[in-house]
Design an enzyme around this catalytic site. Structure first.
Site, PDB file in Angstrom:
ATOM      1  N   TYR A  37      62.375  15.209  59.883  1.00 36.47           N
ATOM      2  CA  TYR A  37      61.463  16.019  60.720  1.00 36.47           C
ATOM      3  C   TYR A  37      61.093  17.320  60.009  1.00 36.47           C
ATOM      4  O   TYR A  37      59.933  17.745  60.031  1.00 36.47           O
ATOM      5  CB  TYR A  37      62.092  16.311  62.085  1.00 36.47           C
ATOM      6  CG  TYR A  37      62.023  15.110  62.998  1.00 36.47           C
ATOM      7  CD1 TYR A  37      60.867  14.830  63.728  1.00 36.47           C
ATOM      8  CD2 TYR A  37      63.088  14.213  63.096  1.00 36.47           C
ATOM      9  CE1 TYR A  37      60.781  13.705  64.540  1.00 36.47           C
ATOM     10  CE2 TYR A  37      63.016  13.087  63.901  1.00 36.47           C
ATOM     11  CZ  TYR A  37      61.854  12.839  64.617  1.00 36.47           C
ATOM     12  OH  TYR A  37      61.766  11.715  65.411  1.00 36.47           O
ATOM     13  N   ASP A  58      68.232  17.758  72.633  1.00 35.69           N
ATOM     14  CA  ASP A  58      67.512  16.951  71.659  1.00 35.69           C
ATOM     15  C   ASP A  58      68.169  17.201  70.309  1.00 35.69           C
ATOM     16  O   ASP A  58      68.934  18.157  70.157  1.00 35.69           O
ATOM     17  CB  ASP A  58      66.023  17.325  71.640  1.00 35.69           C
ATOM     18  CG  ASP A  58      65.191  16.256  70.925  1.00 35.69           C
ATOM     19  OD1 ASP A  58      65.391  15.064  71.192  1.00 35.69           O
ATOM     20  OD2 ASP A  58      64.362  16.618  70.075  1.00 35.69           O
ATOM     21  N   ARG A  75      69.299   7.649  75.373  1.00 28.67           N
ATOM     22  CA  ARG A  75      68.156   8.165  76.151  1.00 28.67           C
ATOM     23  C   ARG A  75      68.234   7.759  77.620  1.00 28.67           C
ATOM     24  O   ARG A  75      67.219   7.457  78.243  1.00 28.67           O
ATOM     25  CB  ARG A  75      66.825   7.700  75.561  1.00 28.67           C
ATOM     26  CG  ARG A  75      66.517   8.258  74.199  1.00 28.67           C
ATOM     27  CD  ARG A  75      66.050   9.717  74.311  1.00 28.67           C
ATOM     28  NE  ARG A  75      65.546  10.182  73.041  1.00 28.67           N
ATOM     29  CZ  ARG A  75      64.262  10.270  72.728  1.00 28.67           C
ATOM     30  NH1 ARG A  75      63.343   9.974  73.600  1.00 28.67           N
ATOM     31  NH2 ARG A  75      63.905  10.679  71.542  1.00 28.67           N
ATOM     32  N   ARG A 129      61.072  17.654  84.984  1.00 26.59           N
ATOM     33  CA  ARG A 129      60.288  17.966  83.779  1.00 26.59           C
ATOM     34  C   ARG A 129      58.965  18.657  84.128  1.00 26.59           C
ATOM     35  O   ARG A 129      58.498  19.517  83.384  1.00 26.59           O
ATOM     36  CB  ARG A 129      60.033  16.656  83.013  1.00 26.59           C
ATOM     37  CG  ARG A 129      59.152  16.752  81.799  1.00 26.59           C
ATOM     38  CD  ARG A 129      59.849  17.449  80.642  1.00 26.59           C
ATOM     39  NE  ARG A 129      59.043  17.359  79.441  1.00 26.59           N
ATOM     40  CZ  ARG A 129      58.059  18.200  79.140  1.00 26.59           C
ATOM     41  NH1 ARG A 129      57.784  19.210  79.948  1.00 26.59           N
ATOM     42  NH2 ARG A 129      57.349  18.043  78.029  1.00 26.59           N
ATOM     43  N   ARG A 166      62.009  10.046  80.656  1.00 28.53           N
ATOM     44  CA  ARG A 166      60.793   9.907  81.463  1.00 28.53           C
ATOM     45  C   ARG A 166      60.665   8.603  82.223  1.00 28.53           C
ATOM     46  O   ARG A 166      59.827   8.485  83.099  1.00 28.53           O
ATOM     47  CB  ARG A 166      59.561  10.110  80.576  1.00 28.53           C
ATOM     48  CG  ARG A 166      59.324  11.573  80.262  1.00 28.53           C
ATOM     49  CD  ARG A 166      58.305  11.722  79.181  1.00 28.53           C
ATOM     50  NE  ARG A 166      58.823  11.114  77.972  1.00 28.53           N
ATOM     51  CZ  ARG A 166      58.139  10.978  76.847  1.00 28.53           C
ATOM     52  NH1 ARG A 166      56.906  11.386  76.781  1.00 28.53           N
ATOM     53  NH2 ARG A 166      58.694  10.435  75.782  1.00 28.53           N
TER      54      ARG A 166
HETATM   55  O1  CP3 Z   1      69.740  10.868  77.561  1.00 27.32           O
HETATM   56  C1  CP3 Z   1      69.945  11.125  76.366  1.00 27.32           C
HETATM   57  O2  CP3 Z   1      70.045  10.250  75.492  1.00 27.32           O
HETATM   58  C2  CP3 Z   1      70.157  12.570  75.958  1.00 27.32           C
HETATM   59  C3  CP3 Z   1      69.038  13.282  75.515  1.00 27.32           C
HETATM   60  C4  CP3 Z   1      68.353  12.998  74.184  1.00 27.32           C
HETATM   61  C5  CP3 Z   1      66.977  13.280  73.966  1.00 27.32           C
HETATM   62  N1  CP3 Z   1      66.697  13.071  72.671  1.00 27.32           N
HETATM   63  C6  CP3 Z   1      66.059  13.755  75.014  1.00 27.32           C
HETATM   64  C7  CP3 Z   1      64.617  13.745  74.769  1.00 27.32           C
HETATM   65  C8  CP3 Z   1      68.864  12.546  72.963  1.00 27.32           C
HETATM   66  C9  CP3 Z   1      70.268  12.067  72.626  1.00 27.32           C
HETATM   67  C10 CP3 Z   1      67.802  12.609  72.013  1.00 27.32           C
HETATM   68  C11 CP3 Z   1      67.974  12.265  70.600  1.00 27.32           C
HETATM   69  C12 CP3 Z   1      66.791  12.212  69.730  1.00 27.32           C
HETATM   70  N2  CP3 Z   1      65.665  12.983  69.748  1.00 27.32           N
HETATM   71  C13 CP3 Z   1      66.696  11.353  68.596  1.00 27.32           C
HETATM   72  C14 CP3 Z   1      67.775  10.391  68.162  1.00 27.32           C
HETATM   73  C15 CP3 Z   1      67.773   9.167  68.971  1.00 27.32           C
HETATM   74  C16 CP3 Z   1      66.543   8.335  68.801  1.00 27.32           C
HETATM   75  O3  CP3 Z   1      65.838   8.142  69.811  1.00 27.32           O
HETATM   76  O4  CP3 Z   1      66.302   7.894  67.667  1.00 27.32           O
HETATM   77  C17 CP3 Z   1      65.457  11.590  67.974  1.00 27.32           C
HETATM   78  C18 CP3 Z   1      64.911  10.905  66.748  1.00 27.32           C
HETATM   79  C19 CP3 Z   1      64.825  12.635  68.708  1.00 27.32           C
HETATM   80  C20 CP3 Z   1      63.518  13.276  68.397  1.00 27.32           C
HETATM   81  C21 CP3 Z   1      62.588  13.236  69.533  1.00 27.32           C
HETATM   82  N3  CP3 Z   1      62.708  14.016  70.658  1.00 27.32           N
HETATM   83  C22 CP3 Z   1      61.422  12.452  69.644  1.00 27.32           C
HETATM   84  C23 CP3 Z   1      60.932  11.456  68.600  1.00 27.32           C
HETATM   85  C24 CP3 Z   1      60.845  12.775  70.864  1.00 27.32           C
HETATM   86  C25 CP3 Z   1      59.503  12.296  71.343  1.00 27.32           C
HETATM   87  C26 CP3 Z   1      59.538  10.935  71.865  1.00 27.32           C
HETATM   88  C27 CP3 Z   1      59.736  10.997  73.328  1.00 27.32           C
HETATM   89  O5  CP3 Z   1      60.536  10.226  73.844  1.00 27.32           O
HETATM   90  O6  CP3 Z   1      59.038  11.823  73.939  1.00 27.32           O
HETATM   91  C28 CP3 Z   1      61.686  13.726  71.514  1.00 27.32           C
HETATM   92  C29 CP3 Z   1      61.515  14.334  72.841  1.00 27.32           C
HETATM   93  C30 CP3 Z   1      62.582  14.018  73.852  1.00 27.32           C
HETATM   94  N4  CP3 Z   1      63.917  14.051  73.618  1.00 27.32           N
HETATM   95  C31 CP3 Z   1      62.369  13.675  75.226  1.00 27.32           C
HETATM   96  C32 CP3 Z   1      63.638  13.517  75.794  1.00 27.32           C
HETATM   97  C33 CP3 Z   1      63.971  13.194  77.231  1.00 27.32           C
HETATM   98  C34 CP3 Z   1      61.041  13.556  75.934  1.00 27.32           C
HETATM   99  C35 CP3 Z   1      60.473  14.924  76.120  1.00 27.32           C
HETATM  100  C36 CP3 Z   1      59.635  15.083  77.361  1.00 27.32           C
HETATM  101  O7  CP3 Z   1      60.181  14.993  78.463  1.00 27.32           O
HETATM  102  O8  CP3 Z   1      58.453  15.333  77.184  1.00 27.32           O
END
Ligand code: CP3
Length: 342
Positions: A148, A71, A22, A35, A26
């Site tokens: 999910y 994602d 990640r 964003r 944000r």
């Molecule tokens: O920089 C990176 O790592 C690449 C991008 C990336 C995202 N999600 C962007 C994202 C990666 C590799 C992921 C993987 C992901 N997504 C996982 C596996 C890794 C982990 O954290 O366990 C999982 C379980 C998800 C599912 C997911 N997507 C959740 C639970 C959420 C909400 C929580 C949050 O952080 O908002 C997301 C949304 C998400 N994925 C965001 C980002 C940058 C935030 C969205 C936003 O900007 O509103």
């Protein structure tokens, strides 16, 4: 070719390379600015936007590798699942799979043209990224994806997925097989479009017992890994968060690298896999809120525990969370480079 590939190939490296799960997100004002102009899914679908945010941690932190901005959940969309990102809540599936009848809503031969956007993003990013930075593609592991699809969003108890697994194993396995099949192609597309390696995220695999993980999750992840190793001779990173006490089982696959979270020390993880894998990890992402002297002590310990192992890629044990101070993230990247210099 970058330092991650060098470590994986067993070559000498000038220092332990770092990327962070990640790393685009944000916690960075530059991410929030982009964003504010797009919905989250639009950011994933538009190659120029995905490319811009993928590059941010390279430009701002100088991490050693980029991870494709996307994602894990969009691949569920062509399978017939109605995915939505709700600010403040996170991802939601509006039509979760809870019983055999719900399978009728799924598309068992999804149109793979849907994934054109991922190929476009990967090739644009590879074109912009300096040669010495590796590009990592990724997907969710089937168990995490299914959690999910079945829970309908995040979960504390995983009651719906575990109930389906125990009560309707046939339905559970049909869903897992569909996700497995789609994920193979999805990852292969990323490798073909120019990614140097892929990571499979099993973020929630650690909620299972050893027996349940081995029976219901591991075989599907292994099927993807073995298939990819045959189809594309590129490295695979397998990260099962929370595998701790059964890391010996989780690391028993054809993956080149295994991710480790902070609950398992790297020296013990090397022992558990008989030093057969390069390991990636394992700072607690919440330690990024600690004073820098405390962070530095933790980095020294991690680098020390990795000495003598087959190879080490520095990372966190899970993703960076939104309120994390950027200056501490930058401190970690710089400090690991300094402390591990050889
Ligand atoms: O920089 C990176 O790592 C690449 C991008 C990336 C995202 N999600 C962007 C994202 C990666 C590799 C992921 C993987 C992901 N997504 C996982 C596996 C890794 C982990 O954290 O366990 C999982 C379980 C998800 C599912 C997911 N997507 C959740 C639970 C959420 C909400 C929580 C949050 O952080 O908002 C997301 C949304 C998400 N994925 C965001 C980002 C940058 C935030 C969205 C936003 O900007 O509103």
């Amino acid at each position: 070719m970058g330092l991650l590939l060098d470590v994986i190939e067993g070559k000498e490296v000038p220092y332990t390379p770092t990327w962070l799960m990640r790393q685009a997100g944000r916690y960075m004002p530059e991410y929030r600015a982009v964003r504010s102009q797009h919905s989250f899914l639009d950011m994933c679908y538009k190659a120029e936007v995905a490319c811009e945010v993928t590059m941010q941690p390279i430009d701002i932190l100088d991490v050693d590798a980029a991870i494709l901005f996307s994602d894990i959940l969009p691949p569920l969309i062509p399978m017939g699942l109605d995915l939505e990102y709700i600010p403040g809540t996170g991802p939601v599936i509006n039509n979760p799979i809870r019983c055999e009848k719900d399978l009728e809503r799924l598309n068992f031969s999804p149109d793979l043209k849907f994934f054109q956007y991922i190929q476009d993003a990967v090739s644009m990013i590879r074109g912009k990224l300096p040669k010495e930075k590796d590009l990592i593609g990724f997907a969710g592991a089937p168990f995490t994806m299914a959690s999910y699809a079945i829970e309908g969003g995040g979960s504390k108890s995983y009651e719906h997925i575990k109930t389906l697994m125990y009560r309707e194993p046939k339905t559970f396995h049909k869903l897992m097989q569909l996700i497995t099949d789609v994920t193979k192609t999805y990852l292969k597309m990323q490798l073909d479009a120019g990614a140097q390696m892929v990571q499979i995220f099993d973020s929630w695999g650690g909620v299972l017992s050893r027996e349940d993980y081995l029976k219901n999750a591991h075989p599907y992840s292994c099927e993807i890994i073995s298939w990819l190793k045959k189809q594309a001779s590129k490295p695979v990173i397998h990260f099962v968060k929370g595998a701790g006490s059964w890391f010996d089982a989780a690391s028993n696959s054809e993956a080149d690298v295994c991710g480790v979270d902070w609950t398992l020390d790297l020296d013990l993880a090397f022992k558990a896999c008989n030093n057969s894998k390069v390991l990636q990890g394992n700072l607690d992402p919440i330690a990024l809120f600690a004073p820098q002297e405390v962070i530095e002590q933790k980095l020294k310990l991690i680098l020390d525990q990795a000495k003598g192992g087959k190879g080490h890629i520095f990372n966190l044990g899970h993703g960076i969370i939104p309120k994390t101070p950027v200056e501490n993230v930058k401190f970690v990247v710089d400090k690991v480079r300094e402390l591990s210099a050889r």
